[in-house]
Structure formats: structure tokens, C-alpha cells
Design a protein around this motif. Structure first.
Motif, PDB file in Angstrom:
ATOM      1  N   VAL A  11     -60.104  84.024  70.486  1.00  7.32           N
ATOM      2  CA  VAL A  11     -60.936  83.425  71.534  1.00  7.32           C
ATOM      3  C   VAL A  11     -62.084  84.363  71.888  1.00  7.32           C
ATOM      4  O   VAL A  11     -63.232  83.922  72.047  1.00  7.32           O
ATOM      5  N   THR A  12     -61.807  85.638  71.980  1.00 12.25           N
ATOM      6  CA  THR A  12     -62.852  86.623  72.274  1.00 12.25           C
ATOM      7  C   THR A  12     -63.937  86.601  71.194  1.00 12.25           C
ATOM      8  O   THR A  12     -65.130  86.641  71.503  1.00 12.25           O
ATOM      9  N   ARG A  13     -63.512  86.510  69.944  1.00 17.40           N
ATOM     10  CA  ARG A  13     -64.477  86.443  68.830  1.00 17.40           C
ATOM     11  C   ARG A  13     -65.321  85.177  68.902  1.00 17.40           C
ATOM     12  O   ARG A  13     -66.527  85.223  68.673  1.00 17.40           O
ATOM     13  N   VAL A  14     -64.683  84.046  69.230  1.00 12.43           N
ATOM     14  CA  VAL A  14     -65.428  82.784  69.335  1.00 12.43           C
ATOM     15  C   VAL A  14     -66.448  82.870  70.462  1.00 12.43           C
ATOM     16  O   VAL A  14     -67.606  82.472  70.302  1.00 12.43           O
ATOM     17  N   ARG A  15     -66.025  83.394  71.585  1.00 14.13           N
ATOM     18  CA  ARG A  15     -66.944  83.537  72.731  1.00 14.13           C
ATOM     19  C   ARG A  15     -68.110  84.461  72.411  1.00 14.13           C
ATOM     20  O   ARG A  15     -69.188  84.319  72.979  1.00 14.13           O
ATOM     21  N   ALA A  16     -67.889  85.410  71.499  1.00 12.98           N
ATOM     22  CA  ALA A  16     -68.946  86.337  71.099  1.00 12.98           C
ATOM     23  C   ALA A  16     -69.882  85.722  70.052  1.00 12.98           C
ATOM     24  O   ALA A  16     -70.813  86.382  69.597  1.00 12.98           O
ATOM     25  N   GLY A  17     -69.611  84.464  69.683  1.00 14.31           N
ATOM     26  CA  GLY A  17     -70.511  83.779  68.759  1.00 14.31           C
ATOM     27  C   GLY A  17     -69.965  83.553  67.370  1.00 14.31           C
ATOM     28  O   GLY A  17     -70.648  82.964  66.524  1.00 14.31           O
ATOM     29  N   ASP A  18     -68.755  83.982  67.081  1.00 15.29           N
ATOM     30  CA  ASP A  18     -68.149  83.798  65.760  1.00 15.29           C
ATOM     31  C   ASP A  18     -67.527  82.403  65.691  1.00 15.29           C
ATOM     32  O   ASP A  18     -66.353  82.207  65.998  1.00 15.29           O
ATOM     33  N   ARG A  19     -68.334  81.434  65.287  1.00 14.79           N
ATOM     34  CA  ARG A  19     -67.865  80.047  65.249  1.00 14.79           C
ATOM     35  C   ARG A  19     -66.768  79.841  64.211  1.00 14.79           C
ATOM     36  O   ARG A  19     -65.908  78.974  64.369  1.00 14.79           O
ATOM     37  N   GLU A  20     -66.807  80.602  63.155  1.00 20.05           N
ATOM     38  CA  GLU A  20     -65.795  80.454  62.110  1.00 20.05           C
ATOM     39  C   GLU A  20     -64.415  80.904  62.590  1.00 20.05           C
ATOM     40  O   GLU A  20     -63.400  80.457  62.060  1.00 20.05           O
ATOM     41  N   ALA A  21     -64.376  81.755  63.585  1.00 16.10           N
ATOM     42  CA  ALA A  21     -63.084  82.206  64.114  1.00 16.10           C
ATOM     43  C   ALA A  21     -62.320  81.041  64.735  1.00 16.10           C
ATOM     44  O   ALA A  21     -61.086  81.036  64.734  1.00 16.10           O
ATOM     45  N   TYR A  22     -63.049  80.059  65.235  1.00 17.52           N
ATOM     46  CA  TYR A  22     -62.380  78.896  65.832  1.00 17.52           C
ATOM     47  C   TYR A  22     -61.553  78.155  64.792  1.00 17.52           C
ATOM     48  O   TYR A  22     -60.525  77.565  65.113  1.00 17.52           O
ATOM     49  N   ASP A  23     -61.979  78.216  63.532  1.00 14.15           N
ATOM     50  CA  ASP A  23     -61.202  77.603  62.450  1.00 14.15           C
ATOM     51  C   ASP A  23     -59.787  78.165  62.390  1.00 14.15           C
ATOM     52  O   ASP A  23     -58.842  77.451  62.045  1.00 14.15           O
ATOM     53  N   LEU A  24     -59.644  79.444  62.727  1.00 17.87           N
ATOM     54  CA  LEU A  24     -58.313  80.056  62.735  1.00 17.87           C
ATOM     55  C   LEU A  24     -57.425  79.418  63.804  1.00 17.87           C
ATOM     56  O   LEU A  24     -56.245  79.157  63.573  1.00 17.87           O
ATOM     57  N   LEU A  25     -58.010  79.166  64.982  1.00 23.94           N
ATOM     58  CA  LEU A  25     -57.250  78.513  66.052  1.00 23.94           C
ATOM     59  C   LEU A  25     -56.879  77.087  65.660  1.00 23.94           C
ATOM     60  O   LEU A  25     -55.753  76.642  65.911  1.00 23.94           O
ATOM     61  N   VAL A  26     -57.810  76.396  65.051  1.00 24.24           N
ATOM     62  CA  VAL A  26     -57.541  75.022  64.609  1.00 24.24           C
ATOM     63  C   VAL A  26     -56.407  75.019  63.588  1.00 24.24           C
ATOM     64  O   VAL A  26     -55.455  74.239  63.711  1.00 24.24           O
ATOM     65  N   ALA A  27     -56.496  75.889  62.605  1.00 26.82           N
ATOM     66  CA  ALA A  27     -55.454  75.945  61.577  1.00 26.82           C
ATOM     67  C   ALA A  27     -54.097  76.311  62.172  1.00 26.82           C
ATOM     68  O   ALA A  27     -53.070  75.747  61.799  1.00 26.82           O
ATOM     69  N   ARG A  28     -54.104  77.219  63.121  1.00 27.54           N
ATOM     70  CA  ARG A  28     -52.864  77.708  63.725  1.00 27.54           C
ATOM     71  C   ARG A  28     -52.182  76.654  64.595  1.00 27.54           C
ATOM     72  O   ARG A  28     -50.969  76.600  64.679  1.00 27.54           O
ATOM     73  N   HIS A  29     -52.959  75.803  65.271  1.00 25.77           N
ATOM     74  CA  HIS A  29     -52.390  74.917  66.291  1.00 25.77           C
ATOM     75  C   HIS A  29     -52.475  73.419  65.981  1.00 25.77           C
ATOM     76  O   HIS A  29     -52.035  72.612  66.796  1.00 25.77           O
ATOM     77  N   THR A  30     -52.990  73.052  64.825  1.00 26.34           N
ATOM     78  CA  THR A  30     -53.124  71.630  64.496  1.00 26.34           C
ATOM     79  C   THR A  30     -51.772  70.933  64.437  1.00 26.34           C
ATOM     80  O   THR A  30     -51.622  69.834  64.977  1.00 26.34           O
ATOM     81  N   ALA A  31     -50.797  71.545  63.804  1.00 25.12           N
ATOM     82  CA  ALA A  31     -49.496  70.885  63.652  1.00 25.12           C
ATOM     83  C   ALA A  31     -48.844  70.600  65.006  1.00 25.12           C
ATOM     84  O   ALA A  31     -48.364  69.479  65.254  1.00 25.12           O
ATOM     85  N   SER A  32     -48.839  71.574  65.910  1.00 24.43           N
ATOM     86  CA  SER A  32     -48.211  71.333  67.209  1.00 24.43           C
ATOM     87  C   SER A  32     -49.036  70.362  68.052  1.00 24.43           C
ATOM     88  O   SER A  32     -48.477  69.556  68.806  1.00 24.43           O
ATOM     89  N   ALA A  33     -50.355  70.389  67.915  1.00 19.63           N
ATOM     90  CA  ALA A  33     -51.196  69.437  68.645  1.00 19.63           C
ATOM     91  C   ALA A  33     -50.947  68.015  68.142  1.00 19.63           C
ATOM     92  O   ALA A  33     -50.826  67.069  68.933  1.00 19.63           O
ATOM     93  N   TYR A  34     -50.841  67.875  66.846  1.00 16.36           N
ATOM     94  CA  TYR A  34     -50.586  66.556  66.252  1.00 16.36           C
ATOM     95  C   TYR A  34     -49.215  66.024  66.679  1.00 16.36           C
ATOM     96  O   TYR A  34     -49.077  64.867  67.077  1.00 16.36           O
ATOM     97  N   ARG A  35     -48.236  66.877  66.610  1.00 14.48           N
ATOM     98  CA  ARG A  35     -46.885  66.469  67.016  1.00 14.48           C
ATOM     99  C   ARG A  35     -46.868  66.077  68.504  1.00 14.48           C
ATOM    100  O   ARG A  35     -46.238  65.099  68.888  1.00 14.48           O
ATOM    101  N   THR A  36     -47.574  66.826  69.320  1.00 18.29           N
ATOM    102  CA  THR A  36     -47.655  66.507  70.748  1.00 18.29           C
ATOM    103  C   THR A  36     -48.279  65.132  70.946  1.00 18.29           C
ATOM    104  O   THR A  36     -47.757  64.309  71.708  1.00 18.29           O
ATOM    105  N   ALA A  37     -49.384  64.882  70.267  1.00 19.05           N
ATOM    106  CA  ALA A  37     -50.055  63.584  70.396  1.00 19.05           C
ATOM    107  C   ALA A  37     -49.125  62.451  69.964  1.00 19.05           C
ATOM    108  O   ALA A  37     -49.029  61.422  70.631  1.00 19.05           O
ATOM    109  N   LEU A  38     -48.417  62.647  68.857  1.00 22.72           N
ATOM    110  CA  LEU A  38     -47.479  61.624  68.394  1.00 22.72           C
ATOM    111  C   LEU A  38     -46.374  61.379  69.417  1.00 22.72           C
ATOM    112  O   LEU A  38     -46.078  60.237  69.761  1.00 22.72           O
ATOM    113  N   LEU A  39     -45.796  62.447  69.889  1.00 24.17           N
ATOM    114  CA  LEU A  39     -44.671  62.311  70.811  1.00 24.17           C
ATOM    115  C   LEU A  39     -45.078  61.774  72.174  1.00 24.17           C
ATOM    116  O   LEU A  39     -44.256  61.194  72.876  1.00 24.17           O
TER     117      LEU A  39
END
Length: 188
Positions: A11-39
């Protein structure tokens, strides 16, 4: 050898302007976000809910204060997007809960087909009982037991006080047991 970054570092890297770092958060949390939405009943719209949640999270990253984990904060956005989806659907179509299809698959096989049939029946009865719960009760059960979130994470995801989460969980479990008991009696 690269050291894995925790969410706060990313998050610190993203706030500093590293937009590609957000891809790491997306990759890390997509499965749990998807499961949450389904449930939480997003059904076939779960991918759209997750995508919208990640877009909103990115846009509102400046509001993330780090008081809760990034995962909890993100899942709260997913829960809100799921609620928004429900409000936009017509009432007569009802809510669609796809928890049974979102469960992990196993590579083991069993020689006893009866166990598989009984497990499928129990799962179907549980999903049916969950569908019949009011949305506020279903949400707390989904967070606590199907997503395996702790009490603090559930508080964050649902945006409720701790006491409300505790009492709602207690009441929702009692309602769920009652629905399941009635189903057992109905089947004989």
C-alpha cells in the motif's frame, strides 16, 4: 532471493506512485474477494462485484488508515458492493447463494458413494437454509463461518459494532439451527 512484502508495504508503494504494486494486492486478495462476493449472494455477478471493489479500493486507497488489515478493508468494500447489487436486483428474483459451487474441490475419491450423496444433501440443506435467513443474519454467518473471518474482521467487513456482531451471530445460528431442524423433520 526476494523478500515477500506485506500488504502495508505494498500500500505504501502504491501511494508513492507505484501503480504496478497494486497488481500484487489484486493477485493476493482476488480469491477471497470472489468467495466473499459469492457467499454474500452475488451469484453470476461475483466477478463484476470483485472488479468494482478493486477499482473502488484503488480510488479510495488514501482513505485506508491501516487500523484493520487491508484484506478486511477490501472485503468490507466487497460486502458493500454485494449489498448494492442486491438493491439493484428486482425483489421477485430473490438472492442467489452459490456457496456450494464455490467450495474447494478435493482430489481424493471415495469408494462409498453413499457418503458423497449424504454430504451433498447436507450441503444443499445448509445452502437452502442460508438462503432463507434474512440478509443481515446470512452476512454474519457467511463472514464468521464460511469465510472463516475472526470477530474483528467481521466487525470491519460488515461495519457493525462488536456487540452487534456477537448478538447477531448468536441469533443467526439459532435461526439456522431451527431451519435445519425443520428440514430434518420434514424429510423424516
Amino acid at each position: 532471493m526476494e523478500v515477500a512484502l506485506d500488504d502495508d508495504d505494498i500500500v505504501t508503494r502504491v501511494r508513492a506512485g507505484d501503480r504496478e504494486a497494486y497488481d500484487l494486492l489484486v493477485a493476493r486478495h482476488t480469491a477471497s474477494a470472489y468467495r466473499t462476493a459469492l457467499l454474500l449472494g452475488a451469484g453470476p455477478d461475483a466477478e463484476d462485484v470483485v472488479q468494482e471493489a478493486f477499482v473502488k479500493a484503488y480510488r479510495k486507497l488514501s482513505r485506508y488508515r491501516g487500523e484493520a488489515s487491508f484484506r478486511s478493508w477490501l472485503l468490507a468494500i466487497v460486502a458493500n458492493e454485494s449489498r448494492n447489487l442486491h438493491r439493484s436486483r428486482t425483489r421477485r428474483h430473490g438472492l442467489t447463494l452459490r456457496a456450494a459451487t464455490a467450495g474447494p474441490t478435493t482430489d481424493t475419491t471415495t469408494d462409498d458413494g453413499l457418503d458423497a450423496v449424504l454430504a451433498a444433501e447436507r450441503r444443499a440443506a445448509l445452502v437452502d437454509a442460508l438462503r432463507r435467513l434474512p440478509a443481515r443474519d446470512r452476512e454474519v454467518i457467511v463472514c464468521r463461518y464460511l469465510l472463516d473471518l475472526g470477530e474483528e474482521e467481521t466487525v470491519t467487513v460488515l461495519g457493525l459494532p462488536r456487540g452487534t456482531v456477537k448478538s447477531r451471530t448468536h441469533r443467526a445460528l439459532a435461526k439456522l439451527r431451527g431451519l435445519l431442524d425443520r428440514e430434518v423433520v420434514r424429510r423424516g
